[in-house]
Design a protein around this motif. Structure first.
Motif, short mmCIF file in Angstrom:
data_model
loop_
_atom_site.label_atom_id
_atom_site.label_comp_id
_atom_site.label_asym_id
_atom_site.label_seq_id
_atom_site.Cartn_x
_atom_site.Cartn_y
_atom_site.Cartn_z
N LYS A 89 12.43 3.51 -59.40
CA LYS A 89 13.60 2.70 -59.08
C LYS A 89 14.57 3.47 -58.21
O LYS A 89 15.16 2.93 -57.28
CB LYS A 89 14.27 2.24 -60.36
N GLU A 90 14.72 4.77 -58.50
CA GLU A 90 15.65 5.61 -57.74
C GLU A 90 15.20 5.75 -56.29
O GLU A 90 16.02 5.63 -55.37
CB GLU A 90 15.75 6.99 -58.40
N ARG A 91 13.92 5.97 -56.08
CA ARG A 91 13.40 6.10 -54.71
C ARG A 91 13.49 4.77 -53.97
O ARG A 91 13.76 4.73 -52.76
CB ARG A 91 11.97 6.61 -54.72
N ALA A 92 13.24 3.68 -54.67
CA ALA A 92 13.35 2.36 -54.04
C ALA A 92 14.78 2.10 -53.60
O ALA A 92 15.03 1.63 -52.48
CB ALA A 92 12.87 1.29 -55.01
N GLU A 93 15.74 2.40 -54.48
CA GLU A 93 17.14 2.19 -54.15
C GLU A 93 17.56 3.07 -52.97
O GLU A 93 18.33 2.63 -52.10
CB GLU A 93 18.01 2.49 -55.37
N ALA A 94 17.06 4.29 -52.92
CA ALA A 94 17.39 5.19 -51.81
C ALA A 94 16.87 4.65 -50.49
O ALA A 94 17.47 4.87 -49.43
CB ALA A 94 16.81 6.58 -52.08
N GLY B 287 16.65 1.47 -49.95
CA GLY B 287 17.29 0.19 -49.73
C GLY B 287 16.41 -1.00 -50.02
O GLY B 287 16.59 -2.08 -49.43
N VAL B 288 15.44 -0.85 -50.92
CA VAL B 288 14.56 -1.97 -51.26
C VAL B 288 14.61 -2.23 -52.75
O VAL B 288 14.96 -1.35 -53.55
CB VAL B 288 13.10 -1.70 -50.83
N GLU B 289 14.28 -3.45 -53.14
CA GLU B 289 14.17 -3.80 -54.56
C GLU B 289 12.81 -3.34 -55.07
O GLU B 289 11.80 -3.46 -54.38
CB GLU B 289 14.28 -5.30 -54.76
#
Length: 304
Positions: free
Chosen positions: A162-167, A169-171
């Motif tokens: 989740k952290e890498r996805a947020e970094a 900019g994706v869900e």
């Protein structure tokens, strides 16, 4: 070192390797043969390459097509070159636009004097969901561009947090199945490895909506090709854009060449005029450095 070196340039399909770099300073020390065809039979290929000291494959500083363990065991130096720009990212979006707006189809209609002036309705991007199977460097850049067009971007991979996805900019999709179910556009951005081979199979493709579009500019074997062919020929999705295949060059009688509603390009996403100039100039310099006994930047385990 022998006073005369034999060099083989492989897969120079366009025949441009000798034009895009200066090889003149090594003519007295080396002879260069250029091969524009591809041999798939390993025994035939080994026989062809047996006389050569240097083999040149067009690539950058990441190479997963060479057995690095075997090369190291034999004391073979594997080196690479830098590149220029980001042609693969450009090609990804070229395929998106081509498929969504049916550009090749309408171009053909106009040139063939089709009496119907407009035949298809282009697919708009705004509000659509782009699902990324893999959110690395290319996936992240693809996501940024998608948002400029007002697209929602989902991501998933076996190791995506989740952290890498947020970094990026994706869900983060709940699962691989969820990633496929929600996709209007599904694009692959993973490297080929034992863990990703046939990661996309019959079940994943069946999860796509009938209106969804499927894209692969990564590596062909990530997708079960038979399952993809079945999906395309039975028109279970709206269409696809492919740049990579199980066998390359794609055999002339391959069923993908006649599959409905698919746009095919010859694994040239990485190619651009500037990138080729950078690669071939760097390659010529590497060869020159080798002939002069200079140190080369080695690639280890597929990476610099």
């Amino acid at each position: 070192m022998s006073s005369h070196i034999h060099i083989a340039i492989l897969d120079d399909y366009q025949g441009v390797a000798l034009e895009l770099a200066d090889w003149s300073n090594m003519q007295s020390k080396a002879s260069i043969d250029v091969y524009r065809d591809t041999i798939h039979d390993e025994d035939q290929l080994a026989k062809r390459l047996e006389p050569y000291t240097i083999y040149i494959t067009t690539t950058g500083f990441v190479n997963r097509s060479i057995d690095m363990v075997a090369a190291a065991a034999k004391g073979i130096i594997v080196t690479g070159t830098g590149g220029y720009g980001d042609p693969t990212l450009e090609h990804i979006w070229a395929l998106f636009f081509e498929v969504a707006r049916s550009i090749a189809v309408e171009d053909k209609n106009v040139k063939n004097a089709n009496p119907q002036w407009q035949t298809l309705i282009p697919i708009g991007l705004s509000g659509k969901t782009l699902s990324l199977l893999g959110v690395g460097r290319l996936g992240g850049k693809t996501a940024k561009i998608a948002k400029l067009f007002g697209m929602r971007v989902l991501g998933w991979s076996p190791n995506l947090t989740k952290e890498r996805a947020e970094a990026a900019g994706v869900e983060l999709a709940e699962s691989k199945e969820d990633l496929f179910k929600q996709a209007d556009f599904l694009s692959i951005h993973l490297v080929l490895a034992p863990s990703t081979r046939h990661l996309v199979g019959k079940a994943e493709l069946a999860a796509l909506k009938p209106t969804a579009f499927f894209f692969n500019t990564s590596r062909g074997p990530i997708v079960d090709e038979e399952a993809l062919l079945d999906t395309l020929y039975n028109k279970r999705i709206a269409g696809a854009g492919l740049d990579v295949y199980d066998i390359e060059p794609l055999p002339l009688n391959h069923p993908l060449r006649k599959a409905p509603n698919v746009v095919l390009t010859p694994h040239n996403a990485y190619i651009s005029d500037d990138n080729y100039k950078a690669w071939w100039s760097g390659t010529a310099q590497n060869v020159s450095n080798y002939l002069e006994g200079k140190e080369l930047r080695a690639i280890l385990n597929g990476k610099e």
